[in-house]
Design a protein around this motif. Sequence first.
Motif, PDB file in Angstrom:
ATOM      1  N   GLN A 260       1.273  43.544 -21.988  1.00 42.90           N
ATOM      2  CA  GLN A 260       2.680  44.757 -22.416  1.00 42.90           C
ATOM      3  C   GLN A 260       3.341  44.721 -21.053  1.00 42.90           C
ATOM      4  O   GLN A 260       4.834  44.056 -21.508  1.00 42.90           O
ATOM      5  CB  GLN A 260       2.383  45.884 -22.599  1.00 42.90           C
ATOM      6  CG  GLN A 260       1.172  46.233 -23.455  1.00 42.90           C
ATOM      7  CD  GLN A 260       0.756  48.100 -23.226  1.00 42.90           C
ATOM      8  OE1 GLN A 260      -0.013  48.281 -22.644  1.00 42.90           O
ATOM      9  NE2 GLN A 260       0.915  48.688 -23.969  1.00 42.90           N
ATOM     10  N   VAL A 261       3.293  44.148 -19.814  1.00 46.70           N
ATOM     11  CA  VAL A 261       4.043  44.382 -18.534  1.00 46.70           C
ATOM     12  C   VAL A 261       4.568  42.701 -19.078  1.00 46.70           C
ATOM     13  O   VAL A 261       5.824  42.729 -18.268  1.00 46.70           O
ATOM     14  CB  VAL A 261       2.887  44.517 -17.369  1.00 46.70           C
ATOM     15  CG1 VAL A 261       3.781  44.221 -16.138  1.00 46.70           C
ATOM     16  CG2 VAL A 261       1.536  45.817 -17.376  1.00 46.70           C
ATOM     17  N   PHE A 262       3.768  41.194 -19.037  1.00 50.33           N
ATOM     18  CA  PHE A 262       4.800  40.722 -19.035  1.00 50.33           C
ATOM     19  C   PHE A 262       5.209  39.994 -20.183  1.00 50.33           C
ATOM     20  O   PHE A 262       6.720  39.785 -19.802  1.00 50.33           O
ATOM     21  CB  PHE A 262       3.399  39.493 -19.146  1.00 50.33           C
ATOM     22  CG  PHE A 262       3.267  39.450 -17.655  1.00 50.33           C
ATOM     23  CD1 PHE A 262       3.954  39.065 -16.462  1.00 50.33           C
ATOM     24  CD2 PHE A 262       1.688  39.197 -18.021  1.00 50.33           C
ATOM     25  CE1 PHE A 262       3.750  39.052 -15.439  1.00 50.33           C
ATOM     26  CE2 PHE A 262       1.013  39.447 -16.281  1.00 50.33           C
ATOM     27  CZ  PHE A 262       1.869  38.896 -15.160  1.00 50.33           C
ATOM     28  N   ARG A 263       5.635  41.377 -21.011  1.00 53.47           N
ATOM     29  CA  ARG A 263       5.947  41.028 -22.402  1.00 53.47           C
ATOM     30  C   ARG A 263       7.594  41.948 -21.949  1.00 53.47           C
ATOM     31  O   ARG A 263       9.020  42.187 -22.257  1.00 53.47           O
ATOM     32  CB  ARG A 263       5.995  41.739 -23.692  1.00 53.47           C
ATOM     33  CG  ARG A 263       4.867  40.822 -24.275  1.00 53.47           C
ATOM     34  CD  ARG A 263       5.011  41.192 -25.803  1.00 53.47           C
ATOM     35  NE  ARG A 263       4.264  42.375 -26.015  1.00 53.47           N
ATOM     36  CZ  ARG A 263       3.060  42.595 -26.199  1.00 53.47           C
ATOM     37  NH1 ARG A 263       2.299  41.259 -26.105  1.00 53.47           N
ATOM     38  NH2 ARG A 263       2.335  43.465 -26.269  1.00 53.47           N
ATOM     39  N   MET A 264       7.558  42.988 -21.244  1.00 54.92           N
ATOM     40  CA  MET A 264       8.901  43.515 -20.490  1.00 54.92           C
ATOM     41  C   MET A 264      10.331  43.084 -20.260  1.00 54.92           C
ATOM     42  O   MET A 264       9.991  42.072 -19.402  1.00 54.92           O
ATOM     43  CB  MET A 264       8.107  44.764 -19.016  1.00 54.92           C
ATOM     44  CG  MET A 264       8.600  46.703 -19.796  1.00 54.92           C
ATOM     45  SD  MET A 264       7.643  47.415 -17.931  1.00 54.92           S
ATOM     46  CE  MET A 264       6.707  48.346 -18.572  1.00 54.92           C
ATOM     47  N   SER A 265      11.270  43.487 -20.338  1.00 59.19           N
ATOM     48  CA  SER A 265      12.246  42.674 -20.350  1.00 59.19           C
ATOM     49  C   SER A 265      12.480  43.246 -18.204  1.00 59.19           C
ATOM     50  O   SER A 265      12.180  44.702 -17.865  1.00 59.19           O
ATOM     51  CB  SER A 265      13.516  43.409 -21.326  1.00 59.19           C
ATOM     52  OG  SER A 265      13.461  44.176 -20.664  1.00 59.19           O
TER      53      SER A 265
ATOM     54  N   LYS B 219      11.256  41.191  -2.238  1.00 57.97           N
ATOM     55  CA  LYS B 219      11.685  39.761  -2.348  1.00 57.97           C
ATOM     56  C   LYS B 219      11.730  39.636  -4.176  1.00 57.97           C
ATOM     57  O   LYS B 219      12.284  38.636  -4.759  1.00 57.97           O
ATOM     58  CB  LYS B 219      11.409  39.158  -2.279  1.00 57.97           C
ATOM     59  CG  LYS B 219      10.807  39.248  -0.597  1.00 57.97           C
ATOM     60  CD  LYS B 219      12.211  38.848   0.717  1.00 57.97           C
ATOM     61  CE  LYS B 219      12.290  39.334   1.500  1.00 57.97           C
ATOM     62  NZ  LYS B 219      12.004  40.653   2.485  1.00 57.97           N
ATOM     63  N   LEU B 220      10.741  39.829  -4.638  1.00 57.21           N
ATOM     64  CA  LEU B 220      10.361  39.484  -6.199  1.00 57.21           C
ATOM     65  C   LEU B 220      10.668  40.516  -7.093  1.00 57.21           C
ATOM     66  O   LEU B 220      10.842  41.964  -7.391  1.00 57.21           O
ATOM     67  CB  LEU B 220       8.322  39.868  -6.269  1.00 57.21           C
ATOM     68  CG  LEU B 220       7.414  38.932  -5.586  1.00 57.21           C
ATOM     69  CD1 LEU B 220       6.692  39.174  -5.515  1.00 57.21           C
ATOM     70  CD2 LEU B 220       7.761  37.402  -5.576  1.00 57.21           C
ATOM     71  N   PRO B 221      10.678  39.717  -9.145  1.00 54.61           N
ATOM     72  CA  PRO B 221      11.347  40.723  -9.576  1.00 54.61           C
ATOM     73  C   PRO B 221      10.122  41.999  -9.853  1.00 54.61           C
ATOM     74  O   PRO B 221       8.887  42.690  -9.388  1.00 54.61           O
ATOM     75  CB  PRO B 221      10.877  39.860 -10.439  1.00 54.61           C
ATOM     76  CG  PRO B 221      10.581  38.645 -10.534  1.00 54.61           C
ATOM     77  CD  PRO B 221      10.211  38.530  -9.332  1.00 54.61           C
ATOM     78  N   LEU B 222      10.718  42.892 -10.264  1.00 57.47           N
ATOM     79  CA  LEU B 222       9.934  44.457 -10.446  1.00 57.47           C
ATOM     80  C   LEU B 222       8.801  44.659 -11.206  1.00 57.47           C
ATOM     81  O   LEU B 222       8.005  44.948 -11.109  1.00 57.47           O
ATOM     82  CB  LEU B 222      10.806  45.315 -10.720  1.00 57.47           C
ATOM     83  CG  LEU B 222      11.940  45.765 -10.060  1.00 57.47           C
ATOM     84  CD1 LEU B 222      12.862  46.710 -10.453  1.00 57.47           C
ATOM     85  CD2 LEU B 222      11.725  46.281  -8.396  1.00 57.47           C
ATOM     86  N   ARG B 223       9.299  43.456 -12.029  1.00 56.48           N
ATOM     87  CA  ARG B 223       7.926  43.284 -13.343  1.00 56.48           C
ATOM     88  C   ARG B 223       6.651  42.578 -12.805  1.00 56.48           C
ATOM     89  O   ARG B 223       5.343  43.374 -12.862  1.00 56.48           O
ATOM     90  CB  ARG B 223       8.120  42.563 -14.016  1.00 56.48           C
ATOM     91  CG  ARG B 223       7.742  42.771 -15.817  1.00 56.48           C
ATOM     92  CD  ARG B 223       7.708  41.696 -16.753  1.00 56.48           C
ATOM     93  NE  ARG B 223       9.495  41.141 -16.935  1.00 56.48           N
ATOM     94  CZ  ARG B 223      10.115  40.220 -16.419  1.00 56.48           C
ATOM     95  NH1 ARG B 223       9.279  39.227 -16.276  1.00 56.48           N
ATOM     96  NH2 ARG B 223      11.331  39.979 -17.026  1.00 56.48           N
ATOM     97  N   CYS B 224       6.773  41.735 -11.725  1.00 57.50           N
ATOM     98  CA  CYS B 224       6.243  41.466 -10.790  1.00 57.50           C
ATOM     99  C   CYS B 224       4.907  42.320  -9.805  1.00 57.50           C
ATOM    100  O   CYS B 224       3.961  42.418  -9.747  1.00 57.50           O
ATOM    101  CB  CYS B 224       6.338  40.657  -9.639  1.00 57.50           C
ATOM    102  SG  CYS B 224       5.320  39.420  -9.172  1.00 57.50           S
ATOM    103  N   TYR B 225       6.251  43.484  -9.314  1.00 61.58           N
ATOM    104  CA  TYR B 225       4.998  44.359  -8.561  1.00 61.58           C
ATOM    105  C   TYR B 225       3.705  45.289  -9.186  1.00 61.58           C
ATOM    106  O   TYR B 225       2.940  45.673  -9.935  1.00 61.58           O
ATOM    107  CB  TYR B 225       6.233  45.662  -8.170  1.00 61.58           C
ATOM    108  CG  TYR B 225       6.895  44.461  -6.973  1.00 61.58           C
ATOM    109  CD1 TYR B 225       6.643  45.360  -5.844  1.00 61.58           C
ATOM    110  CD2 TYR B 225       8.379  43.902  -7.107  1.00 61.58           C
ATOM    111  CE1 TYR B 225       6.670  43.913  -4.463  1.00 61.58           C
ATOM    112  CE2 TYR B 225       8.065  43.414  -5.843  1.00 61.58           C
ATOM    113  CZ  TYR B 225       7.986  43.322  -4.579  1.00 61.58           C
ATOM    114  OH  TYR B 225       8.298  42.756  -3.551  1.00 61.58           O
ATOM    115  N   LEU B 226       4.640  45.224 -10.775  1.00 65.37           N
ATOM    116  CA  LEU B 226       4.097  46.368 -11.671  1.00 65.37           C
ATOM    117  C   LEU B 226       2.786  45.394 -12.111  1.00 65.37           C
ATOM    118  O   LEU B 226       1.428  46.014 -12.654  1.00 65.37           O
ATOM    119  CB  LEU B 226       4.692  46.436 -12.865  1.00 65.37           C
ATOM    120  CG  LEU B 226       4.902  47.944 -13.834  1.00 65.37           C
ATOM    121  CD1 LEU B 226       4.624  49.162 -13.176  1.00 65.37           C
ATOM    122  CD2 LEU B 226       5.716  47.479 -14.791  1.00 65.37           C
ATOM    123  N   ALA B 227       3.046  44.748 -12.697  1.00 67.75           N
ATOM    124  CA  ALA B 227       2.035  43.531 -12.845  1.00 67.75           C
ATOM    125  C   ALA B 227       0.833  43.267 -12.136  1.00 67.75           C
ATOM    126  O   ALA B 227      -0.469  43.628 -12.133  1.00 67.75           O
ATOM    127  CB  ALA B 227       2.317  42.462 -13.063  1.00 67.75           C
TER     128      ALA B 227
END
Length: 326
Positions: free
Chosen positions: A18-23, A86-94
């Motif tokens: 779900q996290v990695f599918r997130m835009s 520095k990283l995309p927010l999705r990466c922090y969530l993951a």
Amino acid sequence: MAQHFLLSRQAKSLNLAQVFRMSDAAAESMFRKVRWPATDGEPVCPHCGSLDAYDCRRANKAPRYRCRECKRDFSITSGTLFASHKLPLRCYLAAIAIFCNEVKGKSMLALSRDLGLSYKACFVLCHKMREAMAEELKGREIGDDRPEAELDGAVFGGYVKPANLREDRKDRRLRKHQSGKRKWVVVLRERGGETLPGVFRSEFHALSWVKHRVRKGTVLHADEASSWNDLHARYEVKRINHEQAYSLDGACTNWAESFFSRMRRGEIGHHHHVAGPYLLRFAQEAAWREDNRRLGNGEQVKRVAMLALSRRQSIDFCGYWQRHLD
Ligand SMILES: [Zn+2]
């Protein structure tokens, strides 16, 4: 037999797919709602508190806002634990999701392989998450709404390897043959309630902290260690002699032991070395995991994200590798 919580549906409210599918937009909107819950995600200027800000993205689409009052720019993470990210927010969530999914702790090397990041980046990221978790323990008093609490201590670090040949081996019980790096983690744990760990040179050194953090009128449970004798003057203390039994006449320290069990397994299985300068952080992480063990992983992730975004910039880890060049 009752089902173990981690096997239940409630425990699995978020998965990595779900996290990695997130835009990028969905991750951004989620972080905005966590950062500014009072305005339902509408940006609030961290410099002057104004609500009047507009979208002013960078050329690479990184989200930024500009305040109409003070004319300064800010991002979703400005002034928080994840400042200057520095990283995309999705990466922090993951990263938060992977960190929470491991119930005894996450190896920072394993996280670096999971996310394709450097070990250094993961080291700092994990310590920032520990700092966020510790925020929940700040100023905590034991015995606030639970009348019974347990108290115990355990040794971490300072292991001296025995020499190869028997005749070269020294008596490692003697102080002169120890490394001096041994530390005690002392834990206070309400029965069915909250946990609070501390780090000390010995159990004796923890006494004034215990008196400061445990409310008067709380019934304490402790083992037979002589370090706790002084507490009888202030509290009703029930002692349990572990040579006789683990629980007798209602006296036991099993809640405290389960905290140490989790922390020790984290040390042995994931971290290997915890007794350095950040021992308290590892203990606070274990305490947070104990207290939130019955929350679904989605709720845990949200909680850590909220704590990280409501805490100010990290003192220990903001620009850590710039200061610790190897
Ligand atoms: Zn402003």
